[in-house]
Design an enzyme around this catalytic site. Sequence first.
Site, PDB file in Angstrom:
ATOM      1  N   CYS A 118       0.856  -1.183   0.000  1.00 31.08           N
ATOM      2  CA  CYS A 118       0.000   0.000   0.000  1.00 31.08           C
ATOM      3  C   CYS A 118       0.896   1.238   0.000  1.00 31.08           C
ATOM      4  CB  CYS A 118      -0.862  -0.036   1.246  1.00 31.08           C
ATOM      5  SG  CYS A 118      -1.804   1.467   1.571  1.00 31.08           S
ATOM      6  N   HIS A 259      -8.345  -3.538   2.953  1.00 35.06           N
ATOM      7  CA  HIS A 259      -7.225  -2.792   3.531  1.00 35.06           C
ATOM      8  C   HIS A 259      -7.460  -1.276   3.433  1.00 35.06           C
ATOM      9  CE1 HIS A 259      -2.883  -2.037   4.409  1.00 35.06           C
ATOM     10  NE2 HIS A 259      -3.132  -0.951   3.698  1.00 35.06           N
ATOM     11  N   GLU A 260      -7.815  -0.815   2.252  1.00 33.65           N
ATOM     12  CA  GLU A 260      -7.950   0.637   2.058  1.00 33.65           C
ATOM     13  C   GLU A 260      -9.141   1.205   2.827  1.00 33.65           C
ATOM     14  OE1 GLU A 260      -5.444   2.105   0.929  1.00 33.65           O
ATOM     15  OE2 GLU A 260      -4.450   0.389   0.011  1.00 33.65           O
ATOM     16  N   HIS A 263      -8.064   2.339   6.156  1.00 31.92           N
ATOM     17  CA  HIS A 263      -7.519   3.709   6.172  1.00 31.92           C
ATOM     18  C   HIS A 263      -8.653   4.745   6.118  1.00 31.92           C
ATOM     19  CE1 HIS A 263      -3.428   2.434   5.910  1.00 31.92           C
ATOM     20  NE2 HIS A 263      -3.459   2.047   4.656  1.00 31.92           N
ATOM     21  N   HIS A 269      -1.213   1.469   9.451  1.00 28.49           N
ATOM     22  CA  HIS A 269      -0.711   0.116   9.208  1.00 28.49           C
ATOM     23  C   HIS A 269      -0.451  -0.611  10.515  1.00 28.49           C
ATOM     24  CE1 HIS A 269       0.562   1.075   4.850  1.00 28.49           C
ATOM     25  NE2 HIS A 269      -0.668   0.623   4.934  1.00 28.49           N
TER      26      HIS A 269
END
Length: 304
Positions: A118, A259-260, A263, A269
Amino acid sequence: MASKMTFLFMLSFVILTLIKGEIVNQNNSSAFDFIRNLQGCCHKGSNVQGLHELKLYLDRFGYLSYEPAHYQPNANSTSQSFDDELESALKRYQSFYHLNTTGTLDGPTISRMVMPRCGHADIKAHQQMHSKSLHTVSHFQFTPDSPKWPVEKTNLSYAFGFNYSDAYVPPVVRAFNTWAAASGYFTFYRVNDIASADIKISFERGDHGDGGAFDGPYGILAHAFYPPDGRMHYDAAETWSVGPGPVPDTIDLQTVALHEIGHLLGLGHSEDENAIMWSSIPSGSLKGLNADDILGVKALYGLK
Ligand SMILES: *[C@@H]1O[C@H](CO)[C@@H](O)[C@H](O)[C@H]1NC(C)=O
Ligand SMILES: *[C@@H]1O[C@H](CO)[C@@H](O)[C@H](O)[C@H]1NC(C)=O
Ligand SMILES: *[C@@H]1O[C@H](CO)[C@@H](O)[C@H](O)[C@H]1NC(C)=O
Ligand SMILES: *[C@@H]1O[C@H](CO)[C@@H](O)[C@H](O)[C@H]1NC(C)=O
Ligand SMILES: *[C@@H]1O[C@H](CO)[C@@H](O)[C@H](O)[C@H]1NC(C)=O
Ligand SMILES: *[C@@H]1O[C@H](CO)[C@@H](O)[C@H](O)[C@H]1NC(C)=O
Ligand SMILES: [Zn+2]
Ligand SMILES: [Zn+2]
């Protein structure tokens, strides 16, 4: 006779493997490949071609903090030297990834650095100086002043960029559903107008004007911004897969969406390799949310 058959069988196997290798290998080069040449190259005081690029890499992911914004791209002898700053940055990197903190470019460190990942920094520049302010209940991380969605924003809208392929919608919807169920707090709904949506999802290529340039196949795969920005970008140069199941030499779109979205909700992370918020996602593999991710979002929003 039997041995001749075996030989022919093995020969065809070898040929097929070679052909397959060639096809697969047509272009799997990565922007991070330069790092491979640095393995065991040097020690403190050395001047070696490639160290400047390595410093840019470490700067980008939060292990160096060059001022004002970024390290000057015009390499000179100073910038190609293995200085104290580089050694400290390597140690911070090794510590984050649970490697031996040798401060050198050893094999395990190089292998970790070349993995597709990422684009989000692992550590924010100000955190490395004041690491005591880091939230360290588990392996997930955020700071006391981490940006998050205000209390009245628990039902978030999302929209896809202009000409976003329909095939790439269902994996993202599944990723939103997974986070909704895991948090027991957020819900997500689709709208058409990207300008007014809380979350804006699109494919982008190369330098696309937000300071986080993409880099062709592998290297950086995607990135997303903390609340309340809401932008989530996939690198259009990757070979993306929507499954079902893992597809060799492709990047799983749903895994990266999971994953994104972490955020987008405010998580950084994680140092836990099993967490979806671990920085890298190897090609041809799938991953789901892990206990560490769920603890992370619950701690950030003060949920039970
Ligand atoms: C592989 O892809 C990269 C980035 O798209 C490109 O710069 C490079 O020339 C390609 N290499 C080959 C051998 O096609
Ligand atoms: C490219 O392919 C070769 C041979 O299959 C493999 O060893 C290498 O790790 C691959 N590189 C990337 C960046 O996937
Ligand atoms: C080399 O680069 C560094 C960092 O960009 C800069 O501070 C320094 O003045 C440069 N030195 C020379 C001789 O150009
Ligand atoms: C750290 O160093 C020890 C001793 O050399 C070695 O056995 C171990 O495998 C290393 N660990 C990592 C993660 O590289
Ligand atoms: C979220 O907002 C949309 C649009 O107003 C609405 O249709 C949906 O029912 C809401 N969902 C929840 C769980 O409140
Ligand atoms: C999106 O539309 C533009 C303009 O019509 C076109 O040039 C581009 O190739 C399209 N992108 C994709 C991924 O289809
Ligand atoms: Zn990330
Ligand atoms: Zn972007």
